[in-house]
Design a protein around this motif. Structure first.
Motif: not given
Length: 103
Positions: A29-39, A62-77
Motif C-alpha cells: 500500500f502507499y498513502v499520499l496526503a496533503v495536510e496543513p501544519t500548525l505553522f 512545503y511552503g504552501d498547499l500548492d507546492e505540496a499538491a505539486e509534490a503529491l502529483e509527482v509521487w502519484l506519477l
C-alpha cells in the motif's frame, strides 16, 4: 481505475494506492496526503508498506498547499508507473478519512 485525477482540487486530501501480485507474494500500500501544519505551511505525508503492517511514514514540508499538491502529483506519477493503482480518493469529509484508514 484509469480515470484522470484532478489533484489541484481543494477537496482532494488523501490518495490510497495498492499494488498486488499473488504470484510474487506482493501486497503493498502507499498513502499520499496533503495536510496543513500548525505553522501555516503544508506537509505531504507519505505512508507505505505491506498491507496488514504499520509500514513507514514520512513528512515532507512545503511552503504552501500548492507546492505540496505539486509534490503529491509527482509521487502519484512515480507510483502509478511502478504499477500502483488508486483504490480510494478521500476529500475533506471525515467519513472518507475514516474509511481510508480502515483499508
Amino acid at each position: 481505475m484509469d480515470s484522470v485525477i484532478e489533484t489541484n482540487s481543494p477537496r482532494l486530501q488523501m490518495l490510497v494506492l495498492d499494488r498486488s501480485d499473488p504470484r510474487q507474494n506482493m501486497a503493498c500500500f502507499y498513502v499520499l496526503a496533503v495536510e496543513p501544519t500548525l505553522f501555516g505551511d503544508a506537509a505531504l505525508v507519505r505512508e507505505w508498506g505491506r498491507r496488514g503492517s504499520l509500514g513507514r511514514r514520512r513528512l515532507d514540508l512545503y511552503g504552501d498547499l500548492d507546492e505540496a499538491a505539486e509534490a503529491l502529483e509527482v509521487w502519484l506519477l512515480r507510483k502509478t508507473k511502478r504499477g500502483y493503482r488508486i483504490v480510494l480518493q478521500a476529500g475533506r469529509g471525515w467519513e472518507d478519512l475514516d474509511r481510508a484508514r480502515q483499508i
